[in-house]
Design an enzyme around this catalytic site. Structure first.
Site, short mmCIF file in Angstrom:
data_model
loop_
_atom_site.label_atom_id
_atom_site.label_comp_id
_atom_site.label_asym_id
_atom_site.label_seq_id
_atom_site.Cartn_x
_atom_site.Cartn_y
_atom_site.Cartn_z
N ILE A 143 8.53 -10.38 45.22
CA ILE A 143 9.85 -9.77 45.26
C ILE A 143 10.39 -10.01 46.67
O ILE A 143 9.64 -10.19 47.62
CB ILE A 143 9.83 -8.27 44.90
CG1 ILE A 143 8.85 -7.48 45.76
CG2 ILE A 143 9.52 -8.08 43.43
CD1 ILE A 143 8.84 -5.99 45.44
N ASP A 144 11.71 -10.04 46.78
CA ASP A 144 12.35 -10.39 48.04
C ASP A 144 11.99 -9.41 49.15
O ASP A 144 11.64 -8.25 48.89
CB ASP A 144 13.86 -10.42 47.87
CG ASP A 144 14.32 -11.47 46.88
OD1 ASP A 144 13.63 -12.50 46.76
OD2 ASP A 144 15.35 -11.25 46.22
N LYS A 145 12.13 -9.87 50.38
CA LYS A 145 11.83 -9.05 51.55
C LYS A 145 12.54 -7.71 51.50
O LYS A 145 11.94 -6.66 51.76
CB LYS A 145 12.24 -9.81 52.82
CG LYS A 145 12.06 -9.01 54.11
CD LYS A 145 12.54 -9.81 55.31
CE LYS A 145 12.42 -8.99 56.60
NZ LYS A 145 12.90 -9.75 57.78
N ARG A 263 19.81 -10.64 41.07
CA ARG A 263 20.92 -10.64 42.02
C ARG A 263 21.98 -11.67 41.65
O ARG A 263 23.17 -11.37 41.64
CB ARG A 263 20.38 -10.90 43.43
CG ARG A 263 19.41 -9.83 43.92
CD ARG A 263 18.63 -10.28 45.14
NE ARG A 263 19.51 -10.58 46.27
CZ ARG A 263 19.10 -11.19 47.38
NH1 ARG A 263 17.84 -11.58 47.50
NH2 ARG A 263 19.96 -11.40 48.36
#
Length: 345
Positions: A143-145, A263
């Site tokens: 998962i993104d930062k 997103r």
């Protein structure tokens, strides 16, 4: 470096390639994937009836005696770091982490340290049995930062293979909570006019497109309808905010797992995520739609409002069905509180 010898016999009607035949017949306890076996063949670590064969495409006959030499797992070149972790579950084969906002999952040129992998190397220590021949945690999804929430990581090769297959087959349960601009409702005629969008019973928004890297910005993903990779996202409204509704808490779930999928899909539908600097950004809302404090909170929210809330899978070793939930992070809870007060909820 020490190594172990794995000896077995090719069964009846072997596949027409050596790597496929080995993958079919290698003992399960050896925990060697087809990719790993192919690498071992090329490296000259496989003999067929006493003769080294280094071509994965070579043919092999039934009853052939196979010996695979496997070097013991090496220490990873990535350094362990003592970083606190929110461990939701752990056993000998895997670990489930509630990742905080701001933590990168895997080291990269721009982020060589301070990552989840660095933290896991310290936390797990000698309990890592080796993934792909190296003592390291097996990352099967990311998962993104700036996204918070649940991740499962393999600690053993057999767990890594089993989890990877589940992600490949899209059988892993993954639900996200997000705060988006607008309210993605089936009654909105604008949404029905956007290519790739449709609605399922229960006011569930379905987004079906192809995704690929943006032609001019390699850090972004772009929606496509030819080329790219197939991507399907579903979303439903959990709670609208504003009078009329101008922001919503939504629940999203993935049929596929592509980079930035939620997103970019929600932005494509015109419902970009609050705080998303890449796809959602900031949006000017009618002054009377929310109280000033809520407007300020939306404008100042520092990251994409996205949280990996639910993770479910079958344990790759025990076969047990596992399901975990992570509560909403404090920053998203605080934002929703201001939105509720503004709405009068």
């Amino acid at each position: 470096m020490s190594s172990r010898q794995i000896e077995f016999v090719i069964a009846d009607n072997p596949p027409n390639r050596l790597d496929k035949a080995l993958s079919r017949d290698v003992p399960v306890e050896a925990t060697l994937s087809r990719t790993r076996l192919a690498r071992l063949i090329v490296a000259g670590s496989v003999t067929v009836d006493g003769v080294v064969v280094d071509d994965p495409k070579a043919k092999v006959a039934e009853d052939a005696v196979i010996v695979v030499s496997v070097e013991e797992a090496e220490d990873s070149h990535i350094g362990p770091e003592e970083i606190p972790l929110d461990v939701v579950y752990e056993d000998d084969d895997l670990i489930v982490i509630n990742k905080p906002v701001g933590m990168v999952v895997h080291p990269a040129p721009g982020t060589p340290s301070g990552t989840l992998v660095n933290a896991l190397l310290h936390h797990c220590g000698e309990n890592l049995s080796g993934v792909g021949g190296v003592k390291r945690p097996g990352i099967v999804h990311r998962i993104d930062k700036e996204t918070s929430g649940l991740l499962v990581v393999a600690k053993s090769d057999v767990a890594h293979q089993g989890l990877a297959k589940q992600f490949e087959k899209h059988t892993v349960e993954r639900y996200y909570r997000a705060i988006c601009y607008g309210v993605p409702d089936a009654n909105d005629p604008r949404l029905r006019g956007i290519k790739g969008t449709s609605f399922e019973p229960g006011n569930i928004l379905k987004l079906t497109t192809q995704l690929a890297r943006h032609k001019h910005d390699r850090q972004r993903q772009a929606v496509m309808f030819q080329g790219g990779r197939h991507a399907v996202t579903r979303a439903r409204i959990v709670e609208p905010f504003g009078n009329p509704g101008v922001v919503a808490l939504i629940e999203c779930w993935l049929e596929t797992g592509r980079t930035h999928q939620i997103r970019v899909h929600m932005a494509h539908a015109g419902h970009g995520l609050v705080g998303d600097p890449t796809y959602g950004g900031k949006r000017k809302l009618a002054a009377k739609s929310l109280a000033p404090t809520a407007h300020d909170a939306l404008r100042s929210f520092p990251r994409q409002a996205l949280h990996a809330a639910v993770l479910g899978f079958v344990h790759p070793v025990t076969g047990e069905e596992m399901r975990f939930e992570a509560p909403m992070p404090e920053d998203m809870e605080a934002l929703m509180m201001k939105l509720r007060l503004s709405t009068g909820a």
